[in-house]
Design an enzyme around this catalytic site. Structure first.
Site, PDB file in Angstrom:
ATOM      1  N   ASN A  12      -5.589   3.375   8.003  1.00 36.59           N
ATOM      2  CA  ASN A  12      -5.429   2.806   6.671  1.00 36.59           C
ATOM      3  C   ASN A  12      -4.684   3.843   5.823  1.00 36.59           C
ATOM      4  O   ASN A  12      -3.640   4.317   6.249  1.00 36.59           O
ATOM      5  CB  ASN A  12      -6.786   2.392   6.080  1.00 36.59           C
ATOM      6  CG  ASN A  12      -6.632   1.383   4.962  1.00 36.59           C
ATOM      7  OD1 ASN A  12      -5.792   0.478   5.041  1.00 36.59           O
ATOM      8  ND2 ASN A  12      -7.403   1.525   3.906  1.00 36.59           N
ATOM      9  N   GLU A  72      -9.808  -6.019  10.023  1.00 35.42           N
ATOM     10  CA  GLU A  72     -10.561  -6.931   9.164  1.00 35.42           C
ATOM     11  C   GLU A  72     -10.606  -8.352   9.736  1.00 35.42           C
ATOM     12  O   GLU A  72      -9.642  -8.831  10.305  1.00 35.42           O
ATOM     13  CB  GLU A  72      -9.930  -6.965   7.771  1.00 35.42           C
ATOM     14  CG  GLU A  72     -10.102  -5.663   7.016  1.00 35.42           C
ATOM     15  CD  GLU A  72      -9.306  -5.624   5.733  1.00 35.42           C
ATOM     16  OE1 GLU A  72      -9.927  -5.513   4.661  1.00 35.42           O
ATOM     17  OE2 GLU A  72      -8.067  -5.716   5.798  1.00 35.42           O
ATOM     18  N   GLU A 123       0.831  -1.210   0.000  1.00 37.78           N
ATOM     19  CA  GLU A 123       0.000   0.000   0.000  1.00 37.78           C
ATOM     20  C   GLU A 123       0.862   1.255   0.000  1.00 37.78           C
ATOM     21  O   GLU A 123       2.069   1.195   0.202  1.00 37.78           O
ATOM     22  CB  GLU A 123      -0.896   0.038   1.264  1.00 37.78           C
ATOM     23  CG  GLU A 123      -2.341  -0.374   1.024  1.00 37.78           C
ATOM     24  CD  GLU A 123      -3.157   0.640   0.233  1.00 37.78           C
ATOM     25  OE1 GLU A 123      -2.611   1.693  -0.170  1.00 37.78           O
ATOM     26  OE2 GLU A 123      -4.343   0.365  -0.005  1.00 37.78           O
ATOM     27  N   ASP A 146      -9.774   1.599  -4.143  1.00 35.63           N
ATOM     28  CA  ASP A 146      -8.768   1.549  -3.081  1.00 35.63           C
ATOM     29  C   ASP A 146      -7.930   2.828  -3.124  1.00 35.63           C
ATOM     30  O   ASP A 146      -8.455   3.920  -2.953  1.00 35.63           O
ATOM     31  CB  ASP A 146      -7.933   0.266  -3.255  1.00 35.63           C
ATOM     32  CG  ASP A 146      -7.213  -0.165  -1.989  1.00 35.63           C
ATOM     33  OD1 ASP A 146      -6.845   0.703  -1.183  1.00 35.63           O
ATOM     34  OD2 ASP A 146      -6.995  -1.379  -1.812  1.00 35.63           O
TER      35      ASP A 146
END
Length: 299
Positions: free
Chosen positions: A103, A121, A18, A204
């Site tokens: 995030n 999650e 990410e 995303d």
């Protein structure tokens, strides 16, 4: 139109790659592996990635004006000194919640670090709903909470005139825009500018190009899409050899290369055997557009 070419440049296989950011000072690509708990720096010269291991999930990394980096890990904003491998907490959020983590995050044109939270999650994209919030860390190290009730706080960027803030809450399947006040960092007048098609799956990470168009990585959609935020139309689709594309940024010497991160979490052996590059970092060339250099955190 020049021909688009896609290459897997780092195939170590992140669990959840990410937050790609081009570091011009180092001539290298920064990114994180969230569940792999590491910050990575890939050099196009050595074609190797160095990594710093951390003890909690690390979800975003950004440049810092004074040198080195800022990161979000767990529910903390923190400073990272690369050479010393030293992490120092700046501040913590979501203190009233036991089960959230940061995030995606990104720095605005005035040097403020925006980042949002989500519930931990159970499985990829399966989680307790509406537990997240969007925050800003200001250069004076104070924190502002913009709003709560977020599912998965994700992609963010700013228009070229700095008057619009773009934002993704993944499970809304929408790319949203807000009016943006660069002087104060305040946001308002939220609206949806693009709803994802079924095959595009989950929006995303996101970045903007020098023509003011948005690029969105589609998790489980195996692609990045280019959108016109004015018309709400999709202009281009670039498919990748992996399903779980997570984020994108421009980089390279003149910001004409796009880097795309991906994930392998939640894939079984059979799925991984079909997509051996899952979790890799991809470089896309020949898009015919350039990106905007990342802003450094001013604090």
């Amino acid at each position: 139109m020049s021909s688009v070419s896609i290459e897997c440049v780092a195939s170590e296989g992140c669990r959840i790659g990410e937050s790609p950011v081009w570091d011009e000072r180092e001539g290298a690509l920064l990114y994180v592996d969230i569940t792999g708990r590491k910050v990575c720096r890939w050099s196009p010269v050595t074609r190797q990635a160095q990594a710093i291991a951390l003890d909690v999930p690390v979800s975003s990394v950004a440049l810092r004006k004074s040198g080195d980096y800022v990161i979000t890990l767990g529910t903390r904003f923190a400073a990272l000194k690369w050479k010393e491998e030293l992490v120092t907490t700046i501040t913590q959020v979501d203190k009233d919640k036991a089960n959230t983590r940061f995030n995606d995050g990104k720095v605005d044109p005035a040097g403020r670090y925006f980042a949002g939270t989500m519930a931990e999650e159970i499985r990829p994209a399966v989680l307790e709903r509406r537990q997240g919030s969007l925050y800003t860390l200001f250069p004076d190290l104070s924190v502002v909470k913009h709003f709560g009730q977020v599912d998965i706080s994700n992609g963010l960027d700013w228009s070229l005139d700095h008057r619009t803030f773009f934002y993704i809450d993944s499970l809304s399947y929408s790319v949203d825009a807000f009016d943006y006040d660069l002087q104060t960092g305040k946001i308002g007048n939220r609206r949806s500018i693009y709803k994802l098609e079924k095959e595009e799956s989950i929006p995303d990470g996101m970045c903007i190009d020098t023509e003011g168009k948005l690029w969105v990585a589609c998790y489980d959609g195996g692609r990045v899409i280019r959108l016109d935020p004015e018309t709400g139309k999709r202009l281009q689709t670039v498919k990748l050899p992996v399903d779980k594309t997570t984020s994108c940024c421009f980089g390279g010497k003149d910001y004409s290369e796009m880097f795309v991160t991906s994930a392998s979490d939640g894939m079984d052996k059979e799925w991984l055997s079909r997509q051996p590059q899952a979790g890799g970092i991809f470089k896309i060339t020949g898009l015919g557009v350039k990106g905007v250099p990342p802003y450094p955190f001013a604090g």
